[in-house]
Scaffold this motif. Sequence first.
Motif, PDB file in Angstrom:
ATOM      1  N   GLU A 221       0.838  -1.207   0.000  1.00  0.00           N
ATOM      2  CA  GLU A 221       0.000   0.000   0.000  1.00  0.00           C
ATOM      3  C   GLU A 221       0.871   1.255   0.000  1.00  0.00           C
ATOM      4  N   TYR A 222       1.943   1.210   0.772  1.00  0.00           N
ATOM      5  CA  TYR A 222       2.863   2.352   0.831  1.00  0.00           C
ATOM      6  C   TYR A 222       3.550   2.563  -0.516  1.00  0.00           C
ATOM      7  N   GLU A 223       4.042   1.475  -1.101  1.00  0.00           N
ATOM      8  CA  GLU A 223       4.678   1.563  -2.415  1.00  0.00           C
ATOM      9  C   GLU A 223       3.690   2.073  -3.467  1.00  0.00           C
ATOM     10  N   SER A 224       2.435   1.656  -3.348  1.00  0.00           N
ATOM     11  CA  SER A 224       1.406   2.099  -4.282  1.00  0.00           C
ATOM     12  C   SER A 224       1.218   3.614  -4.219  1.00  0.00           C
ATOM     13  N   GLY A 225       1.347   4.177  -3.013  1.00  0.00           N
ATOM     14  CA  GLY A 225       1.240   5.624  -2.865  1.00  0.00           C
ATOM     15  C   GLY A 225       2.322   6.344  -3.645  1.00  0.00           C
ATOM     16  N   PHE A 226       3.533   5.819  -3.599  1.00  0.00           N
ATOM     17  CA  PHE A 226       4.629   6.402  -4.379  1.00  0.00           C
ATOM     18  C   PHE A 226       4.389   6.216  -5.873  1.00  0.00           C
ATOM     19  N   ARG A 227       3.883   5.033  -6.259  1.00  0.00           N
ATOM     20  CA  ARG A 227       3.621   4.792  -7.682  1.00  0.00           C
ATOM     21  C   ARG A 227       2.554   5.747  -8.206  1.00  0.00           C
ATOM     22  N   ASN A 228       1.550   6.039  -7.378  1.00  0.00           N
ATOM     23  CA  ASN A 228       0.511   6.988  -7.790  1.00  0.00           C
ATOM     24  C   ASN A 228       1.108   8.363  -8.065  1.00  0.00           C
ATOM     25  N   ILE A 229       2.064   8.766  -7.222  1.00  0.00           N
ATOM     26  CA  ILE A 229       2.701  10.072  -7.429  1.00  0.00           C
ATOM     27  C   ILE A 229       3.472  10.078  -8.746  1.00  0.00           C
ATOM     28  N   VAL A 230       4.236   9.009  -9.001  1.00  0.00           N
ATOM     29  CA  VAL A 230       5.011   8.947 -10.241  1.00  0.00           C
ATOM     30  C   VAL A 230       4.083   8.897 -11.452  1.00  0.00           C
ATOM     31  N   ASN A 231       3.021   8.116 -11.356  1.00  0.00           N
ATOM     32  CA  ASN A 231       2.052   8.067 -12.458  1.00  0.00           C
ATOM     33  C   ASN A 231       1.420   9.429 -12.712  1.00  0.00           C
ATOM     34  N   ASP A 232       1.131  10.142 -11.631  1.00  0.00           N
ATOM     35  CA  ASP A 232       0.586  11.499 -11.795  1.00  0.00           C
ATOM     36  C   ASP A 232       1.590  12.401 -12.503  1.00  0.00           C
ATOM     37  N   GLY A 233       2.876  12.230 -12.167  1.00  0.00           N
ATOM     38  CA  GLY A 233       3.910  13.028 -12.807  1.00  0.00           C
ATOM     39  C   GLY A 233       4.005  12.757 -14.297  1.00  0.00           C
ATOM     40  N   ILE A 234       3.782  11.503 -14.676  1.00  0.00           N
ATOM     41  CA  ILE A 234       3.774  11.149 -16.097  1.00  0.00           C
ATOM     42  C   ILE A 234       2.574  11.802 -16.784  1.00  0.00           C
ATOM     43  N   LYS A 235       1.403  11.739 -16.129  1.00  0.00           N
ATOM     44  CA  LYS A 235       0.194  12.339 -16.706  1.00  0.00           C
ATOM     45  C   LYS A 235       0.314  13.857 -16.807  1.00  0.00           C
ATOM     46  N   GLU A 236       1.023  14.449 -15.839  1.00  0.00           N
ATOM     47  CA  GLU A 236       1.192  15.901 -15.825  1.00  0.00           C
ATOM     48  C   GLU A 236       2.321  16.352 -16.759  1.00  0.00           C
ATOM     49  N   ASN A 237       2.928  15.382 -17.450  1.00  0.00           N
ATOM     50  CA  ASN A 237       4.005  15.671 -18.410  1.00  0.00           C
ATOM     51  C   ASN A 237       5.260  16.209 -17.715  1.00  0.00           C
ATOM     52  N   LEU A 238       5.409  15.849 -16.437  1.00  0.00           N
ATOM     53  CA  LEU A 238       6.594  16.238 -15.683  1.00  0.00           C
ATOM     54  C   LEU A 238       7.661  15.154 -15.733  1.00  0.00           C
ATOM     55  N   PHE A 239       7.217  13.893 -15.729  1.00  0.00           N
ATOM     56  CA  PHE A 239       8.132  12.755 -15.708  1.00  0.00           C
ATOM     57  C   PHE A 239       8.062  12.008 -17.034  1.00  0.00           C
ATOM     58  N   SER A 240       9.165  11.370 -17.374  1.00  0.00           N
ATOM     59  CA  SER A 240       9.179  10.519 -18.554  1.00  0.00           C
ATOM     60  C   SER A 240       8.327   9.277 -18.293  1.00  0.00           C
ATOM     61  N   ASN A 241       7.923   8.598 -19.356  1.00  0.00           N
ATOM     62  CA  ASN A 241       7.076   7.411 -19.239  1.00  0.00           C
ATOM     63  C   ASN A 241       7.928   6.203 -18.840  1.00  0.00           C
ATOM     64  N   VAL A 242       8.256   6.152 -17.545  1.00  0.00           N
ATOM     65  CA  VAL A 242       9.159   5.126 -17.024  1.00  0.00           C
ATOM     66  C   VAL A 242       8.366   3.912 -16.549  1.00  0.00           C
ATOM     67  N   ASP A 243       9.089   2.835 -16.233  1.00  0.00           N
ATOM     68  CA  ASP A 243       8.512   1.684 -15.550  1.00  0.00           C
ATOM     69  C   ASP A 243       8.282   2.121 -14.102  1.00  0.00           C
ATOM     70  N   THR A 244       7.044   2.412 -13.770  1.00  0.00           N
ATOM     71  CA  THR A 244       6.724   3.022 -12.472  1.00  0.00           C
ATOM     72  C   THR A 244       7.133   2.152 -11.299  1.00  0.00           C
ATOM     73  N   LYS A 245       6.855   0.855 -11.387  1.00  0.00           N
ATOM     74  CA  LYS A 245       7.202  -0.038 -10.281  1.00  0.00           C
ATOM     75  C   LYS A 245       8.705  -0.060 -10.056  1.00  0.00           C
ATOM     76  N   PHE A 246       9.468  -0.182 -11.142  1.00  0.00           N
ATOM     77  CA  PHE A 246      10.927  -0.200 -11.023  1.00  0.00           C
ATOM     78  C   PHE A 246      11.438   1.112 -10.449  1.00  0.00           C
ATOM     79  N   ALA A 247      10.881   2.225 -10.911  1.00  0.00           N
ATOM     80  CA  ALA A 247      11.317   3.537 -10.434  1.00  0.00           C
ATOM     81  C   ALA A 247      11.083   3.680  -8.931  1.00  0.00           C
ATOM     82  N   VAL A 248       9.909   3.264  -8.472  1.00  0.00           N
ATOM     83  CA  VAL A 248       9.575   3.405  -7.049  1.00  0.00           C
ATOM     84  C   VAL A 248      10.429   2.485  -6.190  1.00  0.00           C
ATOM     85  N   LEU A 249      10.636   1.254  -6.621  1.00  0.00           N
ATOM     86  CA  LEU A 249      11.479   0.338  -5.853  1.00  0.00           C
ATOM     87  C   LEU A 249      12.907   0.864  -5.767  1.00  0.00           C
TER      88      LEU A 249
END
Length: 200
Positions: free
Chosen positions: A127-155
Motif C-alpha cells: 500500500e505504501y509503495e502504491s502511494g509512491f507509484r501513484n505520485i510517479v504516475n501522476d507526474g507522467i500524466k502531468e508531463n513532468l516525468f518521462s514514461n518510465v517503468d513506475t514499479k521499477f522507479a519506485v522500488l
Amino acid sequence: MSESLTISRKDQLLAVSANLFKQKGYAATSMRDIASQLGLEAASIYHHVKSKEEILEILCFEMAHKLQTSLNEIKDIYFNAEDRLREAIKQHVLVITQYPEYSAVFIQDWKFLSENNRKRFITLRNEYESGFRNIVNDGIKENLFSNVDTKFAVLTILSALNWVIEWYKPNGKMSPIEIANKLSDFALQGLSKKHFMDLN
C-alpha cells in the motif's frame, strides 16, 4: 505499578529490543539478552509482551503506521507530482532517521514475522509503495516525468531511501533534510523528461 510507569517500561523494552535487534539481528537476540540490558529477570519481560515475536510485530507495524501516515498527509496537499514526490521522500527520510533502530528492524527483520503478520506487513508495504507509484504516475500524466517503468522507479527510490539507515549518523555531516534534498534531486533528475531527452 501505575499505568504511566508501565507504559514507560514497555517503551524502554521496545527501545532496548530494537537496539539489540539492529546490533545482533533478530534471530541472534534472546529474551534473556533483552532482560539483561534492562536489568531485569527474563520472566519480568512477559508482564509487558507475550514473546519476542510480539516485540518484532510492534516495532514493524509501528514504523509501517508512521510511514503510511506521513504519506497520507501528503495526499491532502495539492502540490504537483514533483512537489509531492519531493515531500514524500523528505518525510520518509525524516521518519527513519528519527527512529533509526526501529527503522533498521522494520527494513531488515520483518521476514521473521509469523506467517499471518508477515502477510499483513506485506499488504501495508504494498500500500505504501502504491502511494509512491501513484505520485510517479501522476507526474507522467502531468508531463513532468518521462514514461518510465513506475514499479521499477519506485522500488529504486525506496531502496535508496532505506539504505540511508545503514550509514546515517545523527552527528554526521548532513542533516536529514539535507539528505532528503540530495536524494530528491537524484530521483527527480532520473525521472525528468529533460533527462531522458538528453540521454537520447
